[in-house]
Enzyme design. Sequence first.
Site, mmCIF file in Angstrom:
data_model
loop_
_atom_site.group_PDB
_atom_site.id
_atom_site.type_symbol
_atom_site.label_atom_id
_atom_site.label_comp_id
_atom_site.label_asym_id
_atom_site.label_seq_id
_atom_site.Cartn_x
_atom_site.Cartn_y
_atom_site.Cartn_z
ATOM 1 N N HIS A 67 -11.431 -8.191 -1.531
ATOM 2 C CA HIS A 67 -10.471 -8.569 -0.640
ATOM 3 C C HIS A 67 -10.305 -7.795 0.550
ATOM 4 O O HIS A 67 -10.688 -7.464 1.665
ATOM 5 C CB HIS A 67 -9.111 -7.480 -1.025
ATOM 6 C CG HIS A 67 -8.774 -5.884 -1.366
ATOM 7 N ND1 HIS A 67 -9.351 -5.487 -1.778
ATOM 8 C CD2 HIS A 67 -8.412 -4.951 -0.028
ATOM 9 C CE1 HIS A 67 -9.613 -4.009 -1.326
ATOM 10 N NE2 HIS A 67 -8.674 -3.555 -0.533
ATOM 11 N N CYS A 170 -4.928 3.732 0.644
ATOM 12 C CA CYS A 170 -5.972 3.073 0.743
ATOM 13 C C CYS A 170 -6.477 2.426 2.205
ATOM 14 O O CYS A 170 -5.798 2.233 3.168
ATOM 15 C CB CYS A 170 -7.187 2.209 -0.669
ATOM 16 S SG CYS A 170 -6.161 0.414 0.073
#
Length: 633
Positions: A67, A170
């Site tokens: 992503h 994250c």
Amino acid sequence: MELVDILTRDNIILNLQGNNQKEVIDELIHKLTERRLTTDPERFKKAIYKRENEISTAVGYGVVIPHAQCKSITKPTIIMGRSLQGVDYGGQHTNLIFMIAAPENAPNEHLSLLSKLSTFLMSETFRAKIIVATSEIDVIKAIQEQEKLEKPALNDESASGKYVVGITACMTGIAHTYMAAESLKEAARKRGMNVKIQTNGANGPENKLTPADIQHADAIVIAHDVRVDTSILRGKRFVDVPVKKAINHADELIDQALSYNIKDSSVTEQEIIEEPQTEEKSGLNFYKHIMSGVSYMIPFVVVGGIFIAISFMFGIYAADPESDQYNIIAHFFSQVGGEAAFALMIPILAGFIGFSIADKQGLAPAMIGGMMASIGGSGFLGGMIAGFVGGFAAKFIGKSMAKIPKSFQGLVSILVVPLISTFIVGAFMFFILNTPMSLLNEFLEGWLKGLTGINAAILGALLAGMMASDMGGPINKTASAFGLAMFAANIFEPSAALMVGGMVPPIGIALATTIFKNRFTLQEVEAGKASYVLGASFITEGAIPFAAADPLRIIPANIIGAAVGGAVCMAMDISLKAPHGGIFVIPIASNKPLLYIGCILLGSLITCFIIGFLKKPLSDKDRNSAKQMMNVI
């Protein structure tokens, strides 16, 4: 807006043609371009690879979620690819790939929908439906059904059971953040526990913890790959782990957090507020500080070692302008590797130990102390000590000046703290440490260079066995630190033995799953294929799932095989000038590459046959159970 609005049937590829990471990324980006969802596919590809280089987007369960946010994306979207036979995605066997593409200015609603997919993929049932889908419509139906099943987390304090809270964060805040949160929520729900997880996602903190949450919490888990503010925890003990550990081992983390017994009725609220923090503020987590420095140093070691090894390919003295062998290309590689990269190793080690202790204020004094260790001959060990002295000096001075008026705080942080702490670490290194430490290093280097025969074999067996014993744990890291210290002193034989110890366990296990298939479940046989790649790449952690499932057989086999390979390696005087990289660096960095590969294969075969002897054959029912097959999916 629903998830199926951005993962439409036209965005689904049920039969990926690619066989590896590069091919499937190209295939998914081609679909993105075909759907006119990007104005510059090459720019988006660079963003995807930049994210992959920071930390792998493989999340286990045969799932990968590459992503990125990029200006060339016209609207938030997801491109899904499926490979029933599986592809090798960066060393991970992968069946499902969901490529998330978002514009840099994507609305919050869209980013939330992208994150929702991450939580869906934590469900084995949902993954199974995607795997067995016969058409794009089946995939869309599975998503719609999963959306109906989703329930909000239990946050009501009146709920039965204990109360678990946490924070997940994250690198990009899109996928892993929400997967870790969902994993923790699911583990808590199964126990009938109340749970609230703050997610520090791309939109900023969501579901934020409150002082009341912390006061009533029975357990706290912080899973993060980036720094998070833990001041709200008010001194309570908490589990502190990387995001992936929360995704894969949520039950264990909750057990560990509960064992801290932070909700003790005998402790008053005032006592809780004043209790010193053990993880974030004590500064005494030596192992964490050392590993922080080592992790930043390793790229300099690897690059330096490989470049020096390349320079030797032109001739032993080809980098010396005074030699008849002189070659300007060899000189270039030697200068980059030896005079630049190697020169920075110890300062970087020390600097980031100091950074781990005192944040930015500790970086300059610790790094300067590390350079003094390098200049003064105290080497790797001196650099570690310099990092701690510089870091703690900066931390102490910074705290001592905390009450200075805010108008002077900027001057304190950029002038006073670095100046005084650098004086302290500089004086310590110059007047106290460098001379005795350099003498110790000279003695140790002379002793190691004099090792031959049985003595060298014993040291090689010890180092390689330590590497294989806990596969990335503290014993492994202790052996690695010793190898790096010797590497910094230009003694390269221990590095060769250590890499044998790191490569043998995953390769040996992979061989066992191939030769003795009836001793393993289908899931383990499939995972064994990935272990070949991990082992060849010197990623010892590929053996961890097997060791966790059967420690009494696997761990001794790993240690014995690694120890034999390491002993033979050092007895044959094999050296390695690049302490990381596996098979990719052996041809250019080892003085005896064929013999070195033979040592690795010898150790791996010993591990393989010990495992085959110790493990009993499984019945067909055990090997093919539905539960195990679901885990493969």
